[in-house]
Design an enzyme around this catalytic site. Sequence first.
Site, PDB file in Angstrom:
ATOM      1  N   PHE A  17       0.676  -1.213   0.090  1.00 32.22           N
ATOM      2  CA  PHE A  17       0.016   0.031   0.053  1.00 32.22           C
ATOM      3  C   PHE A  17       0.854   1.350  -0.166  1.00 32.22           C
ATOM      4  CE2 PHE A  17      -2.616  -3.615   1.528  1.00 32.22           C
ATOM      5  CZ  PHE A  17      -3.831  -3.196   0.739  1.00 32.22           C
ATOM      6  N   SER A  18       0.575   2.063   0.915  1.00 30.62           N
ATOM      7  CA  SER A  18       1.429   3.712   0.929  1.00 30.62           C
ATOM      8  C   SER A  18       2.817   3.343   1.127  1.00 30.62           C
ATOM      9  CB  SER A  18       0.380   4.434   1.651  1.00 30.62           C
ATOM     10  OG  SER A  18      -0.808   5.268   1.122  1.00 30.62           O
ATOM     11  N   ALA A  19       3.316   2.262   1.705  1.00 30.33           N
ATOM     12  CA  ALA A  19       4.838   2.364   1.974  1.00 30.33           C
ATOM     13  C   ALA A  19       5.293   2.512   0.494  1.00 30.33           C
ATOM     14  CB  ALA A  19       5.200   0.922   2.550  1.00 30.33           C
TER      15      ALA A  19
ATOM     16  N   LYS B 292       5.006   4.848  -1.410  1.00 30.82           N
ATOM     17  CA  LYS B 292       5.415   6.223  -1.606  1.00 30.82           C
ATOM     18  C   LYS B 292       6.860   6.550  -1.342  1.00 30.82           C
ATOM     19  CE  LYS B 292       0.626   8.295  -0.825  1.00 30.82           C
ATOM     20  NZ  LYS B 292       0.003   6.918  -0.437  1.00 30.82           N
TER      21      LYS B 292
END
Length: 388
Positions: A68-70, A72
Amino acid sequence: MHLAIHGTCDPAFAPVRAAFASNFERFPELGAAVCVAVRGRVVVDLWAGFRDAARTAPWRGDTIVNVFSATKGAVALCAHALAEKRALDVDAPVAAAWPEFGAAGKGRVLVAQLLDHSAGLPALRAEPKEGALYDWQAMTAALAAEEPFWEPGARHGYHAVTFGFLVGEVIRRASGRRVGAFLREAVAGPLGLDLHIGTGAEHDGRIAEVPPTIASPTGLGGAFGASFRDPASLTSMAFTRPRDLVSPGLVNTVRARRAEIPALNGHANARALARMYGALANGGALAGAARVLSPEAIEAALAERSAGLDAVLLAESRFSLGFMLPSALRPFGRGPRTFGHPGAGGALGFADPDAGLGFGYTPNQTIASGEGGDPRWPALIEAVYSCL
């Protein structure tokens, strides 16, 4: 049933192994991996549990999962790698690399403001067409035409989904390569990371299934929860547009795995996150691997750029140029220069340069959490620091 824990653990870091095992007893853990690198040496590399909800496929050493947002953090590293090669100026207007972006009064928005979530583009006002999430041109064109929700630089708000398309398009314009290819060539390849944005069919057999999210006592409460449930709110728009985002089982579909959605569909294991952040915690390189950033570039990348009440998360948050910094909302690490990025439901990677530490944790059972972060983090992180 006896839990089989696989991998390696330096005896000096036995408390990390114990904390990892305990998480399977205390929480609804399904499968997970944890990895710790200290001063460039991997001292913990463990995995356990199952890749599937039916508990028929054991988690393996080569298992990868949507983080997921890891994701980014990896995208931010790509941007900094370009900046170090002088192919991208983070202090220049986005429109210098992406002329169409200058529409709707955005001609002065800086690349740095995309990275630190202050650009004012956390959502799209109009609902895009069905399938837009998988259509790079549709998403970047819509964002180029969008008017900021606030004066860029005046405040910040988590660009939950748009971050990946915005920074990814700048990377594409500056390098001539899509972000997935640039990640392979400039970061994952040199550091030997099993980290991907957009996965090919050859990886399908080792990707862990992500079951439906389990709510925690602190999940989706307070101001954030109330705003999220209001479809007209900025919070809701940031997390639910395009509507493809709320499709049941989205991350387990072949379509989502093949696409490049750089804010939320990176696939990796804990080893990849720990090695990536381990390099950043040690001057930009690992033993036997190429340097991906200079120490000076790392210092610039981790410096706080935005902090305070987040216009989307409706809580206090902190960001550097593309990385999240520890806060009461998402606490991780101990050092004053700690930086990294969590992912929805529990994934976490971070660097603590003062300790020479790179940390990665990748579960497949997501747990919705509010202030304080994922309930599985504290014991693991406390154990790591107790061993340093």
